[in-house]
Enzyme design. Structure first.
Site, PDB file in Angstrom:
ATOM      1  N   THR A  28       0.867  -1.173   0.000  1.00  0.00           N
ATOM      2  CA  THR A  28       0.000   0.000   0.000  1.00  0.00           C
ATOM      3  C   THR A  28       0.908   1.228   0.000  1.00  0.00           C
ATOM      4  O   THR A  28       2.121   1.115   0.214  1.00  0.00           O
ATOM      5  CB  THR A  28      -0.891   0.040   1.256  1.00  0.00           C
ATOM      6  OG1 THR A  28      -0.054   0.159   2.412  1.00  0.00           O
ATOM      7  CG2 THR A  28      -1.750  -1.200   1.388  1.00  0.00           C
ATOM      8  N   ALA A  69       3.195  -1.310   4.893  1.00  0.00           N
ATOM      9  CA  ALA A  69       2.444  -0.161   5.418  1.00  0.00           C
ATOM     10  C   ALA A  69       3.405   1.022   5.462  1.00  0.00           C
ATOM     11  O   ALA A  69       4.425   0.972   6.155  1.00  0.00           O
ATOM     12  CB  ALA A  69       1.900  -0.484   6.808  1.00  0.00           C
ATOM     13  N   VAL A  80       7.460  -2.308   7.348  1.00  0.00           N
ATOM     14  CA  VAL A  80       7.442  -0.844   7.440  1.00  0.00           C
ATOM     15  C   VAL A  80       8.026  -0.275   6.149  1.00  0.00           C
ATOM     16  O   VAL A  80       9.175  -0.566   5.783  1.00  0.00           O
ATOM     17  CB  VAL A  80       8.233  -0.350   8.667  1.00  0.00           C
ATOM     18  CG1 VAL A  80       8.178   1.172   8.742  1.00  0.00           C
ATOM     19  CG2 VAL A  80       7.693  -0.982   9.950  1.00  0.00           C
ATOM     20  N   LYS A  81       7.198   0.521   5.472  1.00  0.00           N
ATOM     21  CA  LYS A  81       7.605   1.069   4.172  1.00  0.00           C
ATOM     22  C   LYS A  81       8.115   2.493   4.380  1.00  0.00           C
ATOM     23  O   LYS A  81       7.404   3.347   4.934  1.00  0.00           O
ATOM     24  CB  LYS A  81       6.410   1.038   3.223  1.00  0.00           C
ATOM     25  CG  LYS A  81       6.759   1.178   1.766  1.00  0.00           C
ATOM     26  CD  LYS A  81       5.510   0.943   0.931  1.00  0.00           C
ATOM     27  CE  LYS A  81       5.759   1.180  -0.536  1.00  0.00           C
ATOM     28  NZ  LYS A  81       4.508   1.199  -1.283  1.00  0.00           N
ATOM     29  N   LEU A  82       9.346   2.722   3.925  1.00  0.00           N
ATOM     30  CA  LEU A  82      10.044   3.983   4.213  1.00  0.00           C
ATOM     31  C   LEU A  82      10.601   4.577   2.920  1.00  0.00           C
ATOM     32  O   LEU A  82      11.102   3.833   2.061  1.00  0.00           O
ATOM     33  CB  LEU A  82      11.207   3.699   5.174  1.00  0.00           C
ATOM     34  CG  LEU A  82      10.805   3.094   6.527  1.00  0.00           C
ATOM     35  CD1 LEU A  82      11.900   2.202   7.068  1.00  0.00           C
ATOM     36  CD2 LEU A  82      10.456   4.194   7.512  1.00  0.00           C
TER      37      LEU A  82
END
Ligand code: E4P
Length: 217
Positions: free
Chosen positions: A27, A60, A86-88
């Site tokens: 996402t 996310a 964890v999307k960074l």
């Protein structure tokens, strides 16, 4: 190659999951906003629902762009479910955050990658996934698939464990090109995945088999 679906739409996620071919979900804030999700609690609930539908990794993305903010958000997201990645963003603070989370054994996806140099930094920081954006490079008359192939080649040569997650996939042919380029994962819209099924000879052959089967009933 693993298949992730690139959406926050629950019906599309359920549809892909029901096909039995889904390995995960990605996402981003734009995809979440498209679903009309508003407010902290609704966002958290949405990620929990996605995790309950699929078995694999669910990326996310943090909204913060500063290190402290990314850590605070990422910690909360990672605590929701072991499936959360964890999307960074691939910025200086984002790379520091990738390093922070990878040192804690929390999975990360370094996003908005447009060069092999950015991918290298993400890998050195210990990212689980690096996301080169294929379609957005194609949009500016560059070659997104070439970038995927280049990152795959460099990671193989130097033995980086970071998986190459081809993102910004726009159509079915991109998926085939990702296979040829050696991507570990392609995250795709449902329509592009379903497009893999299309062939006029399949439709024609099935129509003949259906017609002939009627003769025997
Ligand atoms: C997924 O990780 C990316 O955020 C997404 O694939 C971007 O796709 P787009 O370029 O079609 O917005």
């Amino acid at each position: 190659m693993k298949f992730f679906i690139d959406t926050a739409n629950l019906d599309q996620i359920r549809e892909a999951q029901s096909m039995g071919i889904l390995d995960g979900v990605t996402t981003n804030p734009s995809l979440m906003a498209k679903e009309g999700i508003k407010g902290h609690d609704a966002i958290i609930e949405h990620y929990k629902t996605i995790c309950s539908i699929v078995d694999g990794d669910v990326s996310a993305e943090v909204f913060a762009t500063d290190f402290d903010g990314m850590i605070k958000e990422g910690e909360e997201l990672a605590a929701l479910d072991s499936q959360i990645v964890v999307k960074l963003p691939c910025t200086k603070d984002g790379i520091k955050a990738v390093k922070y989370f990878s040192a804690k054994g929390i999975k990360t996806n370094c996003t908005l990658v447009f060069t092999v140099g950015q991918a290298l930094l993400a890998a050195k920081a210990g990212a689980t996934y690096v996301s080169p954006f294929v379609g957005r490079l194609d949009d500016i008359a560059s070659d997104g698939i070439d970038l995927v192939a280049h990152i795959v080649e460099v990671f193989e040569r130097y033995g980086y464990a970071t998986q190459v997650l081809a993102a910004s996939i726009r159509h079915t042919q991109h998926i085939i090109q990702c296979l040829d380029a050696g991507a570990d994962v392609a995250t795709c819209p449902l329509k592009a995945i379903e497009g893999l099924l299309n062939h006029p000879l399949t439709d024609k052959g099935l129509a003949t088999f259906v017609a002939d089967s009627q003769k025997m009933i």
